[in-house]
Design a protein around this motif. Sequence first.
Motif, PDB file in Angstrom:
ATOM      1  N   SER A 187       0.850  -1.185   0.000  1.00  0.00           N
ATOM      2  CA  SER A 187       0.000   0.000   0.000  1.00  0.00           C
ATOM      3  C   SER A 187       0.887   1.238   0.000  1.00  0.00           C
ATOM      4  O   SER A 187       1.998   1.220   0.538  1.00  0.00           O
ATOM      5  N   CYS A 188       0.376   2.299  -0.563  1.00  0.00           N
ATOM      6  CA  CYS A 188       1.087   3.576  -0.554  1.00  0.00           C
ATOM      7  C   CYS A 188       0.050   4.675  -0.394  1.00  0.00           C
ATOM      8  O   CYS A 188      -0.850   4.816  -1.239  1.00  0.00           O
ATOM      9  N   VAL A 189       0.180   5.437   0.673  1.00  0.00           N
ATOM     10  CA  VAL A 189      -0.770   6.500   0.951  1.00  0.00           C
ATOM     11  C   VAL A 189      -0.056   7.839   0.960  1.00  0.00           C
ATOM     12  O   VAL A 189       1.066   7.952   1.460  1.00  0.00           O
ATOM     13  N   ALA A 190      -0.719   8.827   0.398  1.00  0.00           N
ATOM     14  CA  ALA A 190      -0.170  10.180   0.363  1.00  0.00           C
ATOM     15  C   ALA A 190      -0.724  10.986   1.524  1.00  0.00           C
ATOM     16  O   ALA A 190      -1.936  11.004   1.756  1.00  0.00           O
ATOM     17  N   SER A 191       0.152  11.641   2.241  1.00  0.00           N
ATOM     18  CA  SER A 191      -0.271  12.549   3.298  1.00  0.00           C
ATOM     19  C   SER A 191       0.027  13.979   2.860  1.00  0.00           C
ATOM     20  O   SER A 191       0.903  14.218   2.048  1.00  0.00           O
ATOM     21  N   GLY A 192      -0.718  14.915   3.429  1.00  0.00           N
ATOM     22  CA  GLY A 192      -0.550  16.293   3.006  1.00  0.00           C
ATOM     23  C   GLY A 192      -1.511  16.627   1.876  1.00  0.00           C
ATOM     24  O   GLY A 192      -2.326  15.812   1.470  1.00  0.00           O
ATOM     25  N   SER A 193      -1.394  17.818   1.368  1.00  0.00           N
ATOM     26  CA  SER A 193      -2.302  18.297   0.329  1.00  0.00           C
ATOM     27  C   SER A 193      -1.767  17.930  -1.041  1.00  0.00           C
ATOM     28  O   SER A 193      -0.787  18.495  -1.500  1.00  0.00           O
ATOM     29  N   ILE A 194      -2.424  16.955  -1.648  1.00  0.00           N
ATOM     30  CA  ILE A 194      -2.017  16.539  -2.985  1.00  0.00           C
ATOM     31  C   ILE A 194      -3.244  16.585  -3.881  1.00  0.00           C
ATOM     32  O   ILE A 194      -4.306  16.097  -3.514  1.00  0.00           O
ATOM     33  N   PHE A 195      -3.103  17.206  -5.041  1.00  0.00           N
ATOM     34  CA  PHE A 195      -4.242  17.403  -5.919  1.00  0.00           C
ATOM     35  C   PHE A 195      -3.916  16.947  -7.336  1.00  0.00           C
ATOM     36  O   PHE A 195      -2.764  16.885  -7.738  1.00  0.00           O
ATOM     37  N   VAL A 231      -0.747  16.562 -12.066  1.00  0.00           N
ATOM     38  CA  VAL A 231      -0.895  17.391 -13.257  1.00  0.00           C
ATOM     39  C   VAL A 231      -0.072  18.666 -13.141  1.00  0.00           C
ATOM     40  O   VAL A 231       0.548  19.119 -14.106  1.00  0.00           O
ATOM     41  N   PHE A 232      -0.033  19.266 -11.956  1.00  0.00           N
ATOM     42  CA  PHE A 232       0.572  20.596 -11.808  1.00  0.00           C
ATOM     43  C   PHE A 232       1.851  20.630 -10.990  1.00  0.00           C
ATOM     44  O   PHE A 232       2.601  21.607 -11.069  1.00  0.00           O
ATOM     45  N   ASN A 233       2.125  19.583 -10.198  1.00  0.00           N
ATOM     46  CA  ASN A 233       3.245  19.660  -9.267  1.00  0.00           C
ATOM     47  C   ASN A 233       4.285  18.565  -9.445  1.00  0.00           C
ATOM     48  O   ASN A 233       5.084  18.331  -8.531  1.00  0.00           O
ATOM     49  N   GLY A 234       4.264  17.904 -10.565  1.00  0.00           N
ATOM     50  CA  GLY A 234       5.299  16.919 -10.839  1.00  0.00           C
ATOM     51  C   GLY A 234       5.111  15.612 -10.101  1.00  0.00           C
ATOM     52  O   GLY A 234       4.009  15.251  -9.713  1.00  0.00           O
TER      53      GLY A 234
END
Length: 116
Positions: free
Chosen positions: A21-29, A100-103
């Motif tokens: 599993s891989c979960v993203a924390s923080g603000s990712i859009f 899309v916008f932050n690499g």
Amino acid sequence: QVQLVESGGGLVQAGGSLRLSCVASGSIFSVNAMGWYRQAPGKQREFVAAITSGLSTNYAESVKGRFTISRDNAKNTVYLQMNSLKPEDTAVYYCNFVTVFNGDYWGQGTQVTVSS
């Protein structure tokens, strides 16, 4: 600050299964593709599997029919179900999110060891 955290690695006998599993924390859009890569000792990092926002999937030939990638957008999580594991699957597995916008973002890696 966005961080990707992998889990689910470990030691398994050949023929066994693991689910990463891989979960993203923080603000990712605007995450487009999510993927998994791996790096074995002494080798370059290689592509394993990817899934797009439209749920199209792509696999390395070496894992086709054995690994399945999936994602849960609501949880900003990507999974890799690994079945029929082989010793040559032994590597550190990294998740990757392409936005899309932050690499790109990368996880820190989780060790998978398959014993013969």
